[in-house]
Enzyme design. Sequence first.
Site, PDB file in Angstrom:
ATOM      1  N   GLU A  41      -9.673  -5.882  10.013  1.00  6.87           N
ATOM      2  CA  GLU A  41     -10.484  -6.788   9.191  1.00  6.87           C
ATOM      3  C   GLU A  41     -10.482  -8.218   9.723  1.00  6.87           C
ATOM      4  O   GLU A  41      -9.470  -8.708  10.224  1.00  6.87           O
ATOM      5  CB  GLU A  41      -9.963  -6.789   7.745  1.00  6.87           C
ATOM      6  CG  GLU A  41     -10.215  -5.473   7.028  1.00  6.87           C
ATOM      7  CD  GLU A  41      -9.418  -5.346   5.748  1.00  6.87           C
ATOM      8  OE1 GLU A  41     -10.032  -5.170   4.694  1.00  6.87           O
ATOM      9  OE2 GLU A  41      -8.181  -5.407   5.820  1.00  6.87           O
TER      10      GLU A  41
ATOM     11  N   ARG B 164      -7.341   0.447  13.401  1.00 11.54           N
ATOM     12  CA  ARG B 164      -6.000   0.789  12.928  1.00 11.54           C
ATOM     13  C   ARG B 164      -6.142   1.848  11.849  1.00 11.54           C
ATOM     14  O   ARG B 164      -7.197   2.018  11.251  1.00 11.54           O
ATOM     15  CB  ARG B 164      -5.268  -0.438  12.368  1.00 11.54           C
ATOM     16  CG  ARG B 164      -5.869  -1.009  11.076  1.00 11.54           C
ATOM     17  CD  ARG B 164      -4.866  -1.912  10.378  1.00 11.54           C
ATOM     18  NE  ARG B 164      -5.374  -2.596   9.197  1.00 11.54           N
ATOM     19  CZ  ARG B 164      -5.463  -2.091   7.968  1.00 11.54           C
ATOM     20  NH1 ARG B 164      -5.143  -0.817   7.752  1.00 11.54           N
ATOM     21  NH2 ARG B 164      -5.891  -2.828   6.949  1.00 11.54           N
TER      22      ARG B 164
ATOM     23  N   ASP C  60      -9.810   1.700  -3.965  1.00  7.76           N
ATOM     24  CA  ASP C  60      -8.786   1.634  -2.917  1.00  7.76           C
ATOM     25  C   ASP C  60      -7.953   2.917  -2.927  1.00  7.76           C
ATOM     26  O   ASP C  60      -8.475   3.987  -2.650  1.00  7.76           O
ATOM     27  CB  ASP C  60      -7.956   0.360  -3.147  1.00  7.76           C
ATOM     28  CG  ASP C  60      -7.202  -0.101  -1.908  1.00  7.76           C
ATOM     29  OD1 ASP C  60      -6.889   0.736  -1.054  1.00  7.76           O
ATOM     30  OD2 ASP C  60      -6.911  -1.310  -1.801  1.00  7.76           O
TER      31      ASP C  60
ATOM     32  N   GLU D 113       0.844  -1.218   0.000  1.00  3.95           N
ATOM     33  CA  GLU D 113       0.000   0.000   0.000  1.00  3.95           C
ATOM     34  C   GLU D 113       0.868   1.252   0.000  1.00  3.95           C
ATOM     35  O   GLU D 113       2.075   1.186   0.183  1.00  3.95           O
ATOM     36  CB  GLU D 113      -0.895   0.031   1.252  1.00  3.95           C
ATOM     37  CG  GLU D 113      -2.325  -0.446   1.014  1.00  3.95           C
ATOM     38  CD  GLU D 113      -3.192   0.557   0.256  1.00  3.95           C
ATOM     39  OE1 GLU D 113      -2.685   1.629  -0.151  1.00  3.95           O
ATOM     40  OE2 GLU D 113      -4.372   0.260   0.054  1.00  3.95           O
TER      41      GLU D 113
END
EC number: 3.1.1.17
Length: 299
Positions: free
Chosen positions: A121, A101, A204, A18
């Site tokens: 998640e 988070r 995303d 990411e």
Amino acid sequence: MSAIKIECVASEGYRVGESPVWDEKESALLCVDITGRKVCRWSSVTKQVQAISVDAPVSSVALRKSGGYVITLGTRFAALKWNEQLVTTITHVDKDKPNNRFNDGKVDPAGRYFAGTMAEEIRPAVLERHQGSLYSLLSDLSVVKHFDQVDISNGLDWSLDHKTFFYIDSLSYSVDAFDYDLQTGKIGNRRSIYKLEKEESIPDGMCIDTEGKLWVACYDGGRVIRLDPETGKRLQTVKLPVDKTTSCCFGGKDYSEMYVTSASDGMDKEWLSRQPQAGGIFKITGLGVKGVPPYPFAG
């Protein structure tokens, strides 16, 4: 237009790659592996990846004006000195939500570090909803909370005239725009500018090009899409050889290369054998557009 070329420059098998950011000084691409708990730097000169392991999920990285980097780590904003491999906490958010988070983050044109949170998640894109918030870290190291009720705080960027803030809360399947005040950092008047189509899957990470168009990485969609925020139309789709494309940024000498991160978490053996480059970093050339250099955190 020159032909579009896609190559995997680092086949690192990140669990959740990411937050790609180009570091011009180092001629390198920064990124993170969130669940792999590391901050990574791929050198375009040596073609090697260096990584620093950290003690919590690390979800974004940004340049810092005073040197080094800033990161979002667990529910903390933190400073990272690369050569010393030293991480120091700046401040905590969401103290009342131990299951939260940080997720994606980016620095605005005035040097504020915007980043949002989410619940941890259970498996990719499955989580307790409405637990997240969007924050910004100011140069005096104080924190502003912009809004809450966020599912998965994700891609963000600012228009070229610095009057609009673009933002993605992934599970809304929408790219949103806000009025944005550069002087104060305040945002308001939220509206949707693009709703994703079924095959585009989950929006995303995101970045903007020098023509003011947005590029959105589609998680589980295996593509980046180029959008016109003025008309709400999709202008272009670039497909990648992996499904779990997570984020994108421009980089290289003149910011004409696009870098795309990807994930491998949630893929079984059969899926991984079909997509051996899952979790890799990809470079796309020949797009015919350039990006905007990243802003450094002012604190």
